[in-house]
Design a protein around this motif. Structure first.
Motif, PDB file in Angstrom:
ATOM      1  N   ALA A   8      -8.933  -6.428  -5.048  1.00  0.00           N
ATOM      2  CA  ALA A   8      -9.877  -6.660  -3.945  1.00  0.00           C
ATOM      3  C   ALA A   8     -10.145  -8.275  -3.833  1.00  0.00           C
ATOM      4  N   ASN A   9     -10.097  -8.797  -2.649  1.00  0.00           N
ATOM      5  CA  ASN A   9     -10.050 -10.229  -2.587  1.00  0.00           C
ATOM      6  C   ASN A   9     -11.351 -10.448  -1.468  1.00  0.00           C
ATOM      7  N   TRP A  10     -12.440 -10.710  -2.032  1.00  0.00           N
ATOM      8  CA  TRP A  10     -13.555 -10.688  -1.188  1.00  0.00           C
ATOM      9  C   TRP A  10     -13.706 -11.951  -0.475  1.00  0.00           C
ATOM     10  N   LYS A  11     -12.965 -12.982  -0.411  1.00  0.00           N
ATOM     11  CA  LYS A  11     -12.778 -14.106   0.147  1.00  0.00           C
ATOM     12  C   LYS A  11     -14.443 -14.733   0.125  1.00  0.00           C
ATOM     13  N   MET A  12     -14.845 -15.309   1.546  1.00  0.00           N
ATOM     14  CA  MET A  12     -16.173 -16.173   1.303  1.00  0.00           C
ATOM     15  C   MET A  12     -17.179 -14.877   2.106  1.00  0.00           C
ATOM     16  N   GLY A  96      -2.575 -19.705  -4.682  1.00  0.00           N
ATOM     17  CA  GLY A  96      -1.617 -19.867  -3.431  1.00  0.00           C
ATOM     18  C   GLY A  96      -2.101 -18.762  -2.431  1.00  0.00           C
ATOM     19  N   HIS A  97      -3.063 -18.229  -2.130  1.00  0.00           N
ATOM     20  CA  HIS A  97      -3.263 -17.471  -1.008  1.00  0.00           C
ATOM     21  C   HIS A  97      -2.982 -18.235   0.423  1.00  0.00           C
ATOM     22  N   SER A  98      -2.600 -17.564   1.464  1.00  0.00           N
ATOM     23  CA  SER A  98      -2.012 -18.362   2.498  1.00  0.00           C
ATOM     24  C   SER A  98      -3.276 -19.160   3.098  1.00  0.00           C
ATOM     25  N   GLU A  99      -4.484 -18.560   2.837  1.00  0.00           N
ATOM     26  CA  GLU A  99      -5.597 -19.370   3.619  1.00  0.00           C
ATOM     27  C   GLU A  99      -5.615 -20.776   2.794  1.00  0.00           C
ATOM     28  N   ARG A 100      -5.533 -20.796   1.498  1.00  0.00           N
ATOM     29  CA  ARG A 100      -5.618 -21.835   0.716  1.00  0.00           C
ATOM     30  C   ARG A 100      -4.356 -22.784   1.153  1.00  0.00           C
ATOM     31  N   TYR A 168       2.940 -10.143  -2.044  1.00  0.00           N
ATOM     32  CA  TYR A 168       3.567 -10.463  -0.786  1.00  0.00           C
ATOM     33  C   TYR A 168       2.737 -10.213   0.303  1.00  0.00           C
ATOM     34  N   GLU A 169       2.240 -11.428   1.095  1.00  0.00           N
ATOM     35  CA  GLU A 169       1.361 -11.217   2.248  1.00  0.00           C
ATOM     36  C   GLU A 169       1.718 -11.746   3.338  1.00  0.00           C
ATOM     37  N   PRO A 170       2.366 -11.089   4.199  1.00  0.00           N
ATOM     38  CA  PRO A 170       2.879 -11.798   5.472  1.00  0.00           C
ATOM     39  C   PRO A 170       1.456 -12.223   6.236  1.00  0.00           C
ATOM     40  N   TRP A 172       1.216 -12.887   9.404  1.00  0.00           N
ATOM     41  CA  TRP A 172       0.774 -12.289  10.495  1.00  0.00           C
ATOM     42  C   TRP A 172       0.138 -10.969  10.294  1.00  0.00           C
ATOM     43  N   ALA A 173      -0.101 -10.446   9.282  1.00  0.00           N
ATOM     44  CA  ALA A 173      -0.751  -9.224   8.648  1.00  0.00           C
ATOM     45  C   ALA A 173      -2.078  -9.247   8.127  1.00  0.00           C
ATOM     46  N   ILE A 174      -2.383 -10.513   8.050  1.00  0.00           N
ATOM     47  CA  ILE A 174      -3.778 -10.893   7.174  1.00  0.00           C
ATOM     48  C   ILE A 174      -5.000 -10.816   8.021  1.00  0.00           C
ATOM     49  N   GLY A 175      -5.911  -9.978   8.089  1.00  0.00           N
ATOM     50  CA  GLY A 175      -6.975  -9.899   8.812  1.00  0.00           C
ATOM     51  C   GLY A 175      -6.633  -9.513  10.285  1.00  0.00           C
ATOM     52  N   THR A 176      -5.654  -9.234  10.603  1.00  0.00           N
ATOM     53  CA  THR A 176      -5.237  -9.117  11.911  1.00  0.00           C
ATOM     54  C   THR A 176      -5.225  -7.509  12.204  1.00  0.00           C
ATOM     55  N   GLY A 213      -0.173  -7.165   0.575  1.00  0.00           N
ATOM     56  CA  GLY A 213      -1.419  -7.639   1.304  1.00  0.00           C
ATOM     57  C   GLY A 213      -1.256  -7.784   2.643  1.00  0.00           C
ATOM     58  N   GLY A 214      -2.440  -7.512   3.383  1.00  0.00           N
ATOM     59  CA  GLY A 214      -2.344  -7.760   4.661  1.00  0.00           C
ATOM     60  C   GLY A 214      -2.755  -6.665   5.305  1.00  0.00           C
ATOM     61  N   SER A 215      -4.037  -6.238   5.845  1.00  0.00           N
ATOM     62  CA  SER A 215      -4.488  -5.217   6.567  1.00  0.00           C
ATOM     63  C   SER A 215      -4.458  -3.903   5.856  1.00  0.00           C
ATOM     64  N   VAL A 216      -4.487  -3.701   4.440  1.00  0.00           N
ATOM     65  CA  VAL A 216      -4.336  -2.730   3.696  1.00  0.00           C
ATOM     66  C   VAL A 216      -5.637  -2.097   3.731  1.00  0.00           C
ATOM     67  N   LYS A 217      -5.802  -0.517   4.084  1.00  0.00           N
ATOM     68  CA  LYS A 217      -6.967   0.154   4.490  1.00  0.00           C
ATOM     69  C   LYS A 217      -6.990   1.392   3.618  1.00  0.00           C
ATOM     70  N   GLY A 233      -1.959  -3.148  -3.987  1.00  0.00           N
ATOM     71  CA  GLY A 233      -2.380  -3.842  -3.120  1.00  0.00           C
ATOM     72  C   GLY A 233      -3.156  -5.137  -3.195  1.00  0.00           C
ATOM     73  N   LEU A 234      -3.049  -6.207  -2.456  1.00  0.00           N
ATOM     74  CA  LEU A 234      -4.244  -7.420  -2.363  1.00  0.00           C
ATOM     75  C   LEU A 234      -5.038  -7.130  -1.280  1.00  0.00           C
ATOM     76  N   VAL A 235      -6.527  -6.848  -1.360  1.00  0.00           N
ATOM     77  CA  VAL A 235      -7.174  -6.131  -0.133  1.00  0.00           C
ATOM     78  C   VAL A 235      -8.138  -7.136   0.371  1.00  0.00           C
ATOM     79  N   GLY A 236      -8.132  -7.642   1.586  1.00  0.00           N
ATOM     80  CA  GLY A 236      -9.265  -8.275   1.853  1.00  0.00           C
ATOM     81  C   GLY A 236     -10.369  -7.567   2.517  1.00  0.00           C
ATOM     82  N   GLY A 237     -10.488  -7.273   3.940  1.00  0.00           N
ATOM     83  CA  GLY A 237     -11.496  -6.768   4.602  1.00  0.00           C
ATOM     84  C   GLY A 237     -11.673  -5.287   4.147  1.00  0.00           C
ATOM     85  N   ALA A 238     -11.099  -4.547   3.741  1.00  0.00           N
ATOM     86  CA  ALA A 238     -11.215  -3.158   3.262  1.00  0.00           C
ATOM     87  C   ALA A 238     -11.800  -3.098   2.022  1.00  0.00           C
TER      88      ALA A 238
HETATM   89  P1  PGA Z   1      -6.813  -8.215   4.793  1.00  0.00           P
HETATM   90  O1  PGA Z   1      -6.799  -9.646   3.830  1.00  0.00           O
HETATM   91  O2  PGA Z   1      -6.718  -7.186   3.900  1.00  0.00           O
HETATM   92  O3  PGA Z   1      -8.162  -8.493   5.421  1.00  0.00           O
HETATM   93  O4  PGA Z   1      -5.609  -8.557   5.858  1.00  0.00           O
HETATM   94  C1  PGA Z   1      -5.643  -9.646   2.648  1.00  0.00           C
HETATM   95  C2  PGA Z   1      -5.644 -10.699   2.034  1.00  0.00           C
HETATM   96  O5  PGA Z   1      -5.629 -11.954   2.467  1.00  0.00           O
HETATM   97  O6  PGA Z   1      -5.370 -10.951   0.794  1.00  0.00           O
END
Ligand code: PGA
Length: 253
Positions: A8-12, A96-100, A168-170, A172-176, A213-217, A233-238
């Motif tokens: 789970a990647n809670w981010k901020m 090395g998250h793509s946001e960083r 692996y987090e494309p 274009w699939a992160i948070g989209t 990783g990338g919009s896994v729910k 998976g590495l999961v943000g929003g969900a």
């Molecule tokens: P997301 O983020 O599940 O919200 O697309 C994944 C991530 O950035 O690790």
């Protein structure tokens, strides 16, 4: 079989209280994932100590920092070192998250330094790679991610590499809400494993967990995780919603 990981990647996101409630809810509903599975909470650094206390007696659970600084110690006001994170009993760190990479200009060579510091301090790095939309549209995504791996990881010995988890987090699939298809994920994961095999040998490559990783729910996790080279998976929003993340944990192979 490779360790299957739901990270789970809670981010901020989330207040301290909300974060505690979320972990409590997940531990209550899923107190003991099967051996061979791992559930990791990458929480804001401020919450690491409390999160770590909550999962202390649960071998299938661990906590992760979302970042560390690329220097050992010293006059770097506001930064957090690998040693500090490790001294709390934390097991993992996302590197090395793509946001960083995008917002904090983290380059492959800076990330190589972070990987070294993580390993020196017995933290398991979750090393993120993945291409932007233009790269995918240009059809050069394979070369792009291969260079992310080679520039940040290929100085490692076999023994060190075996301690790394790859995500692996494309971009274009992160948070989209736009997930890679399970076939796109599998193709890239297989490619990454081939790249690792070429450098370290197939049997080493076969032991490395590669997360998507990338919009896994909850609704797509099982389909993606069922692919042979996808190890969770590495999961943000969900990961911020207990019921969603519980479905994702239960979708691990
Ligand atoms: P997301 O983020 O599940 O919200 O697309 C994944 C991530 O950035 O690790």
């Amino acid at each position: 079989m490779r360790t299957q990981i739901a990270a789970a990647n809670w981010k901020m996101n989330l207040s301290f209280k909300e974060g505690k409630q979320l972990i409590d809810e997940i531990l209550m509903q899923e107190p003991e994932p099967a051996p061979g599975k791992k559930v990791v909470f990458a929480v804001p650094s401020l919450y690491l100590r409390t999160a770590r206390k909550k999962i202390k007696d649960k071998p299938q659970y661990d906590v992760s920092a979302q970042n560390i600084y690329h220097k050992k110690s010293g006059a770097f006001t506001g930064e957090i070192s690998a040693m500090m994170v490790a001294s709390l009993g934390v097991g993992y760190v996302v590197i090395g998250h793509s946001e960083r990479r995008e917002y904090f200009n983290e380059t492959n060579s800076i990330l190589a330094e972070k990987i070294n510091l993580a390993l020196e301090n017995n933290l398991t790095p979750i090393f993120c790679c993945g291409e932007a939309l233009q790269t995918r549209e240009a059809g050069t995504q394979n070369e792009f991610v291969a260079s992310q791996l080679s520039e940040s990881l290929f100085h490692l010995t076999t023994e060190q590499l075996l301690k790394v988890v790859i995500a692996y987090e494309p971009i274009w699939a992160i948070g989209t809400g736009k997930t890679a298809t399970s076939q796109q994920a599998q193709e890239m994961h297989k490619w990454l494993r081939d790249v690792l095999a070429k450098k370290y040998g197939q049997s080493v490559a076969d032991q490395i967990s590669i997360l998507y990783g990338g919009s896994v729910k909850g609704s797509n996790a099982q389909e993606i995780f069922s692919q042979p080279d996808v190890d969770g998976g590495l999961v943000g929003g969900a990961s911020l919603i207990a019921d969603e993340f519980l479905k994702i944990i239960r979708a691990l192979k």
